[in-house]
Design an enzyme around this catalytic site. Structure first.
Site, PDB file in Angstrom:
ATOM      1  N   LYS A   8       8.856   2.821  -4.773  1.00  0.00           N
ATOM      2  CA  LYS A   8       8.878   2.093  -6.064  1.00  0.00           C
ATOM      3  C   LYS A   8       7.549   2.322  -6.792  1.00  0.00           C
ATOM      4  O   LYS A   8       6.528   2.651  -6.171  1.00  0.00           O
ATOM      5  CB  LYS A   8       9.090   0.581  -5.867  1.00  0.00           C
ATOM      6  N   PRO A  96       3.951   9.106   0.106  1.00  0.00           N
ATOM      7  CA  PRO A  96       2.554   8.993   0.539  1.00  0.00           C
ATOM      8  C   PRO A  96       2.260   7.593   1.109  1.00  0.00           C
ATOM      9  O   PRO A  96       2.839   6.600   0.653  1.00  0.00           O
ATOM     10  CB  PRO A  96       1.759   9.230  -0.741  1.00  0.00           C
ATOM     11  N   ALA A  98       0.033   4.222   2.198  1.00  0.00           N
ATOM     12  CA  ALA A  98      -0.985   3.330   1.606  1.00  0.00           C
ATOM     13  C   ALA A  98      -1.292   3.760   0.175  1.00  0.00           C
ATOM     14  O   ALA A  98      -2.438   3.953  -0.206  1.00  0.00           O
ATOM     15  CB  ALA A  98      -2.250   3.302   2.464  1.00  0.00           C
ATOM     16  N   ALA A  99      -0.231   3.908  -0.603  1.00  0.00           N
ATOM     17  CA  ALA A  99      -0.347   4.497  -1.938  1.00  0.00           C
ATOM     18  C   ALA A  99       0.043   3.544  -3.055  1.00  0.00           C
ATOM     19  O   ALA A  99      -0.035   3.896  -4.223  1.00  0.00           O
ATOM     20  CB  ALA A  99       0.551   5.737  -2.008  1.00  0.00           C
ATOM     21  N   LEU A 101       3.149   2.457  -3.203  1.00  0.00           N
ATOM     22  CA  LEU A 101       4.528   2.897  -3.478  1.00  0.00           C
ATOM     23  C   LEU A 101       5.538   2.219  -2.555  1.00  0.00           C
ATOM     24  O   LEU A 101       6.711   2.605  -2.516  1.00  0.00           O
ATOM     25  CB  LEU A 101       4.625   4.427  -3.321  1.00  0.00           C
ATOM     26  N   ALA A 102       5.071   1.219  -1.795  1.00  0.00           N
ATOM     27  CA  ALA A 102       5.944   0.429  -0.900  1.00  0.00           C
ATOM     28  C   ALA A 102       6.609   1.271   0.194  1.00  0.00           C
ATOM     29  O   ALA A 102       7.741   0.994   0.595  1.00  0.00           O
ATOM     30  CB  ALA A 102       6.996  -0.339  -1.703  1.00  0.00           C
ATOM     31  N   GLY A 103       5.900   2.270   0.685  1.00  0.00           N
ATOM     32  CA  GLY A 103       6.453   3.156   1.720  1.00  0.00           C
ATOM     33  C   GLY A 103       6.903   2.400   2.965  1.00  0.00           C
ATOM     34  O   GLY A 103       8.023   2.589   3.442  1.00  0.00           O
ATOM     35  N   SER A 105       7.432  -0.842   3.230  1.00  0.00           N
ATOM     36  CA  SER A 105       8.422  -1.866   2.872  1.00  0.00           C
ATOM     37  C   SER A 105       9.812  -1.261   2.740  1.00  0.00           C
ATOM     38  O   SER A 105      10.812  -1.867   3.142  1.00  0.00           O
ATOM     39  CB  SER A 105       8.048  -2.527   1.537  1.00  0.00           C
ATOM     40  N   THR A 106       9.901  -0.059   2.184  1.00  0.00           N
ATOM     41  CA  THR A 106      11.228   0.549   1.991  1.00  0.00           C
ATOM     42  C   THR A 106      11.816   1.010   3.327  1.00  0.00           C
ATOM     43  O   THR A 106      13.028   0.961   3.531  1.00  0.00           O
ATOM     44  CB  THR A 106      11.184   1.670   0.920  1.00  0.00           C
ATOM     45  N   ASP A 138       7.491  -7.104  -0.740  1.00  0.00           N
ATOM     46  CA  ASP A 138       8.130  -6.011  -1.490  1.00  0.00           C
ATOM     47  C   ASP A 138       9.494  -5.624  -0.921  1.00  0.00           C
ATOM     48  O   ASP A 138      10.231  -4.852  -1.539  1.00  0.00           O
ATOM     49  CB  ASP A 138       7.249  -4.740  -1.451  1.00  0.00           C
TER      50      ASP A 138
HETATM   51  P1  ATP Z   1       2.752  -1.565  -0.832  1.00  0.00           P
HETATM   52  O1  ATP Z   1       2.986  -0.829  -2.129  1.00  0.00           O
HETATM   53  O2  ATP Z   1       3.973  -2.366  -0.359  1.00  0.00           O
HETATM   54  O3  ATP Z   1       1.476  -2.317  -0.765  1.00  0.00           O
HETATM   55  P2  ATP Z   1       1.801   0.855   0.285  1.00  0.00           P
HETATM   56  O4  ATP Z   1       2.665   1.962  -0.257  1.00  0.00           O
HETATM   57  O5  ATP Z   1       0.507   0.626  -0.406  1.00  0.00           O
HETATM   58  O6  ATP Z   1       2.655  -0.467   0.306  1.00  0.00           O
HETATM   59  P3  ATP Z   1       2.319   1.656   3.004  1.00  0.00           P
HETATM   60  O7  ATP Z   1       2.677   3.081   2.797  1.00  0.00           O
HETATM   61  O8  ATP Z   1       3.407   0.711   3.306  1.00  0.00           O
HETATM   62  O9  ATP Z   1       1.460   1.097   1.784  1.00  0.00           O
HETATM   63  O10 ATP Z   1       1.214   1.642   4.151  1.00  0.00           O
HETATM   64  C1  ATP Z   1       0.240   0.642   4.316  1.00  0.00           C
HETATM   65  C2  ATP Z   1      -0.160   0.601   5.781  1.00  0.00           C
HETATM   66  O11 ATP Z   1       0.936   0.047   6.505  1.00  0.00           O
HETATM   67  C3  ATP Z   1      -0.408   1.975   6.382  1.00  0.00           C
HETATM   68  O12 ATP Z   1      -1.767   2.251   6.430  1.00  0.00           O
HETATM   69  C4  ATP Z   1       0.218   1.911   7.778  1.00  0.00           C
HETATM   70  O13 ATP Z   1      -0.759   1.758   8.791  1.00  0.00           O
HETATM   71  C5  ATP Z   1       1.061   0.648   7.798  1.00  0.00           C
HETATM   72  N1  ATP Z   1       2.512   0.893   8.002  1.00  0.00           N
HETATM   73  C6  ATP Z   1       3.319   0.100   8.720  1.00  0.00           C
HETATM   74  N2  ATP Z   1       4.577   0.533   8.711  1.00  0.00           N
HETATM   75  C7  ATP Z   1       4.597   1.660   7.982  1.00  0.00           C
HETATM   76  C8  ATP Z   1       5.647   2.573   7.610  1.00  0.00           C
HETATM   77  N3  ATP Z   1       6.899   2.405   8.039  1.00  0.00           N
HETATM   78  N4  ATP Z   1       5.321   3.599   6.806  1.00  0.00           N
HETATM   79  C9  ATP Z   1       4.039   3.758   6.374  1.00  0.00           C
HETATM   80  N5  ATP Z   1       3.021   2.937   6.713  1.00  0.00           N
HETATM   81  C10 ATP Z   1       3.281   1.886   7.503  1.00  0.00           C
END
Ligand code: ATP
Length: 308
Positions: A8, A96, A98-99, A101-103, A105-106, A138
């Protein structure tokens, strides 16, 4: 079962104030994009939950949100857990990490949807979303996806008209990560004095953005892009600031950091323009650490792509 789990972006992120539970009260407009992870999940036949991913940066222990989703469902539905057993979850990571982009969470959202189906629970989408909010704000949005207003701590979802098909370019430095808790904590320290006491009158906050979306007026949408977290992330991360400026100079309709960053997106008129913008940025920032994606807005969240 194989599921597609889209990322997202936030078209709008306003921090309204503090909540008694320690989280922030937010007014957001969330948008699913075509860039997605693939999640394969099979019943393991015993009580184990196992997670694996081709990307070694993704944890495979119980800190993985996908693991926590399966674990939570086991606690909520112990009879089904005993009857059907646990899961092997395999994540193919394209989003990517910790970006903003809710990686994670999805991926968790995909597990909630899969467990409901594999265990024949017959839960409604609303019930799944309510359970999922226990482990991440998210996740409810990621389950339903598309275009939506998210309020509360981000878990209260109201769908809005679809923006499907609008092209964006997304940029993220591979080795640059921004911690979401850090971004919100820093925002509270620096801007806590501006917080609204009246957190009940939320409807007005993202009103102009929602109006622009209802008209599918891309130029108006771009005028209304907003992200309060830019105020703390851009001063701290010059590379993100520079990337955002480069998007602007590339002539996109609008540009903004997504969530707590550090990914930045630019909204484009067409696929052709998106490709030109990608090329322009690549020329201006010849840094191999910078990943660029041409992708588009989609009108769905988690989708089951195959079920054996
Ligand atoms: P949001 O937008 O929800 O804040 P994000 O895109 O910033 O999420 P994620 O990609 O979810 O961040 O990763 C944040 C941290 O969560 C990572 O550094 C990783 O250690 C941990 N993590 C736990 N589960 C996962 C997963 N399934 N995929 C990626 N990272 C994960």
């Amino acid at each position: 079962m194989r599921l597609t789990a889209p990322a997202k972006i936030n078209l709008y992120l306003e921090i309204i104030g503090s909540r008694t539970d320690g989280f922030h009260e937010l007014a957001m407009v969330m948008q699913s994009i075509e860039l997605a992870d693939e999640v394969d999940i099979i019943l393991s036949g015993d009580k184990r939950i196992q997670v694996s991913c081709q990307n070694s940066q993704v944890p495979s222990d119980n800190s993985n949100l996908a693991y926590r989703a399966a674990e939570l469902m086991g606690k909520k539905f112990p009879d089904a857990f005993t009857k059907y057993g646990g899961f092997e979850i395999q994540i193919t990571k394209n989003i990517p990490i910790a970006a903003g982009l809710a990686g994670g969470s999805t991926n968790a959202a995909a597990v909630f949807v899969a467990v409901d189906l594999l265990w024949n629970l017959g839960l409604t989408q609303g019930e799944l979303q309510e359970i999922s909010a226990e482990i991440g704000s998210d996740i409810p949005f990621c389950i339903s996806g598309g275009s939506a207003i998210a309020t509360g701590r981000g878990e209260q979802i109201s769908p809005i008209p679809s923006l499907e098909g609008i092209y964006i370019v997304l940029g993220k430095y591979k080795s640059l990560e921004v911690s979401t808790p850090w971004a919100y904590k820093t925002y509270r320290t620096q801007f806590g004095h501006t917080y609204s006491q009246d957190i009940d009158s939320l409807a007005v906050h993202s009103g102009n953005m929602v109006k622009a979306i209802s008209k599918k007026d891309v130029k108006d949408i771009c005028q209304e892009l907003h992200n309060d977290l830019e105020k703390v992330v851009l001063p701290e991360y010059p590379l993100v600031r520079e990337l955002r400026e480069t998007f602007h100079n590339a002539g996109v309709l609008g540009t903004m950091m997504s969530g707590s960053g550090p990914s930045v997106f630019g909204i484009c008129e067409s696929q052709q323009q998106a490709k030109e913008v990608e090329e322009y940025i690549r020329g201006k920032i010849p840094n191999m650490d910078l990943e660029l994606f041409v992708t588009k807005m989609v009108s769905h969240g988690i989708q089951v792509t195959s079920h054996a």
